[in-house]
Write a protein that holds these residues in place. Structure first.
Motif, mmCIF file in Angstrom:
data_model
loop_
_atom_site.group_PDB
_atom_site.id
_atom_site.type_symbol
_atom_site.label_atom_id
_atom_site.label_comp_id
_atom_site.label_asym_id
_atom_site.label_seq_id
_atom_site.Cartn_x
_atom_site.Cartn_y
_atom_site.Cartn_z
ATOM 1 N N LEU A 183 -3.166 -2.726 10.733
ATOM 2 C CA LEU A 183 -2.174 -3.023 9.701
ATOM 3 C C LEU A 183 -0.758 -2.913 10.248
ATOM 4 O O LEU A 183 0.101 -3.741 9.948
ATOM 5 N N THR A 184 -0.509 -1.935 11.093
ATOM 6 C CA THR A 184 0.828 -1.769 11.669
ATOM 7 C C THR A 184 1.193 -2.967 12.527
ATOM 8 O O THR A 184 2.319 -3.479 12.441
ATOM 9 N N LEU A 219 -0.819 1.587 0.615
ATOM 10 C CA LEU A 219 -0.407 0.282 0.092
ATOM 11 C C LEU A 219 -0.686 0.172 -1.404
ATOM 12 O O LEU A 219 0.110 -0.407 -2.146
ATOM 13 N N GLN A 274 4.549 -9.752 10.920
ATOM 14 C CA GLN A 274 5.145 -10.307 9.700
ATOM 15 C C GLN A 274 6.650 -10.054 9.685
ATOM 16 O O GLN A 274 7.425 -10.902 9.251
ATOM 17 N N GLN A 318 -0.721 -9.140 -0.317
ATOM 18 C CA GLN A 318 -1.261 -9.838 0.862
ATOM 19 C C GLN A 318 -2.001 -8.884 1.791
ATOM 20 O O GLN A 318 -2.907 -9.297 2.507
ATOM 21 N N TYR A 319 -1.613 -7.629 1.798
ATOM 22 C CA TYR A 319 -2.176 -6.658 2.729
ATOM 23 C C TYR A 319 -3.313 -5.843 2.132
ATOM 24 O O TYR A 319 -3.911 -5.026 2.822
ATOM 25 N N LYS A 333 6.135 -0.343 6.107
ATOM 26 C CA LYS A 333 6.031 0.356 7.392
ATOM 27 C C LYS A 333 6.532 1.794 7.254
ATOM 28 O O LYS A 333 5.921 2.725 7.776
ATOM 29 N N GLU A 373 -4.662 3.881 4.931
ATOM 30 C CA GLU A 373 -3.619 2.846 4.904
ATOM 31 C C GLU A 373 -3.674 2.061 3.598
ATOM 32 O O GLU A 373 -2.646 1.808 2.974
ATOM 33 N N LYS A 374 -4.891 1.710 3.174
ATOM 34 C CA LYS A 374 -5.056 0.982 1.909
ATOM 35 C C LYS A 374 -4.565 1.813 0.732
ATOM 36 O O LYS A 374 -3.971 1.286 -0.203
ATOM 37 N N GLU A 413 -0.030 -5.975 12.234
ATOM 38 C CA GLU A 413 0.143 -7.095 11.305
ATOM 39 C C GLU A 413 1.523 -7.033 10.639
ATOM 40 O O GLU A 413 2.202 -8.055 10.503
ATOM 41 N N LEU A 414 1.939 -5.850 10.236
ATOM 42 C CA LEU A 414 3.256 -5.691 9.619
ATOM 43 C C LEU A 414 4.374 -6.013 10.619
ATOM 44 O O LEU A 414 5.372 -6.642 10.251
ATOM 45 N N VAL A 432 8.372 -5.540 3.932
ATOM 46 C CA VAL A 432 7.576 -5.135 5.094
ATOM 47 C C VAL A 432 8.149 -3.859 5.706
ATOM 48 O O VAL A 432 7.407 -2.951 6.090
#
Length: 147
Positions: A3-4, A53, A10, A88-89, A30, A49-50, A6-7, A26
């Motif tokens: 995820l990091t 978010l 992005q 989106q994440y 982070k 992480e989820k 991906e961020l 974003v």
């Protein structure tokens, strides 16, 4: 891809496109992940992480409700954009019909018969819908089905 990572990708894309809203969101995500990692004292698992978010999404949805109730239409559009970016994440959210079906299944599995069994049903159900359904929606459906 983590995820990091991906961020970070992005964030680069948003910088190149001069997309200030996406870049801002974003960066906030982070920062929230880094704060959670520092607080936990170890690298976050995918589930952790989820959860971070999901918390960020919940905060934005609460803000949206407050802005709509307060008649702040100037802020509503911006928060809706932020919600779309955060979503989106996260894994796809379950709709009310899917949550209702899961609640019915869990009630049958646990043998719940009334409001006294609410905790037992929620304890079994919440890990199944974690990050995929709003807790308030699940709570409301369980209460309705337990009568």
């Amino acid at each position: 891809m983590s995820l990091t990572t991906e961020l970070n990708e992005q964030m680069k894309t948003a910088m190149k496109a001069h997309d200030k809203v996406t870049l801002s969101v974003v960066r906030m995500l982070k920062a929230a992940l880094q704060n959670a990692q520092i607080k936990a004292g170890h690298d976050l698992s995918a589930d952790e992480e989820k959860a971070v978010l999901a918390t960020e999404l919940k905060q934005r949805k609460e803000s949206l409700t407050e802005f709509e109730n307060g008649g702040r239409e100037d802020l509503v559009a911006g928060v809706k954009q932020e919600i779309a970016i955060v979503e989106q994440y996260l894994p796809a959210q379950l709709d009310e019909a899917a949550v209702t079906a899961l609640v019915t299944k869990v009630i049958a599995e646990t043998g719940a018969t009334g409001k006294a069994d609410f905790g037992k049903v929620m304890k079994t159900l919440m890990p199944q819908v974690k990050g995929q359904a709003d807790g308030a929606l699940v709570n409301r459906i369980v209460k309705a089905q337990l009568g």
